[in-house]
Scaffold this motif. Structure first.
Motif, PDB file in Angstrom:
ATOM      1  N   LYS A 177      -0.748   3.862  -2.486  1.00  0.00           N
ATOM      2  CA  LYS A 177      -0.967   3.028  -3.663  1.00  0.00           C
ATOM      3  C   LYS A 177      -2.370   2.467  -3.793  1.00  0.00           C
ATOM      4  N   SER A 178      -3.131   2.359  -2.706  1.00  0.00           N
ATOM      5  CA  SER A 178      -4.461   1.764  -2.800  1.00  0.00           C
ATOM      6  C   SER A 178      -5.297   2.059  -1.561  1.00  0.00           C
ATOM      7  N   GLU A 223      -6.305   3.631   3.894  1.00  0.00           N
ATOM      8  CA  GLU A 223      -5.926   4.239   2.624  1.00  0.00           C
ATOM      9  C   GLU A 223      -4.425   4.421   2.642  1.00  0.00           C
ATOM     10  N   MET A 259       0.799  -1.226   0.000  1.00  0.00           N
ATOM     11  CA  MET A 259       0.000   0.000   0.000  1.00  0.00           C
ATOM     12  C   MET A 259       0.827   1.269   0.000  1.00  0.00           C
ATOM     13  N   GLU A 301      -7.944  -0.146   0.980  1.00  0.00           N
ATOM     14  CA  GLU A 301      -8.299  -1.528   1.308  1.00  0.00           C
ATOM     15  C   GLU A 301      -9.181  -1.568   2.549  1.00  0.00           C
TER      16      GLU A 301
END
Length: 126
Positions: free
Chosen positions: A82-83, A79, A54, A85
């Motif tokens: 990169k992403s 958060e 992440m 989840e």
């Protein structure tokens, strides 16, 4: 080159050596480590592989008021650079403690430290 799934990358990562931040006798499922405590409860936390996938974590929040959880219930929304989840529970049981500090100081989450990045303590279902 074929893309590896998140779970395959996590498994590949743990095939290597353990680091000092790894919880003793912990198991890992989908980015959550869970370790049985001496009193029979389980402590659940953010696995260090999540950080690698992440990037820097910028936000963390509990999606619901956790009291009773089942396997694959939402534990924590996070958060990163990169992403985004939602981490899921690897076990079922009653939540007896919740780490509310992880949403208050997100910077502490960016260091994989089991003393800081635990999420909940759970009494397993019978």
């Amino acid at each position: 080159m074929a893309k590896m799934s998140l779970w395959a990358r996590i498994k590949q990562f743990f095939a290597g050596k353990k680091s000092a931040s790894t919880v003793e006798n912990a198991q890992v499922k989908d980015g959550i480590w869970y370790a049985k405590q001496s009193d029979g409860t389980y402590l659940l936390g953010i696995d260090k592989s999540v950080y690698q996938l992440m990037g820097k974590i910028t936000f963390a929040d509990f999606p619901t008021q956790l009291k009773e959880i089942q396997v694959d219930d939402d534990l924590l929304d996070i958060e990163g650079d990169k992403s985004v989840e939602t981490l899921k529970s690897p076990i079922a049981g009653t939540v007896i403690a919740q780490n509310h500090d992880i949403g208050k100081n997100v910077e502490t989450l960016n260091e994989p430290n089991p003393q800081v990045n635990w999420i909940v303590k759970v009494k397993p279902a019978s």
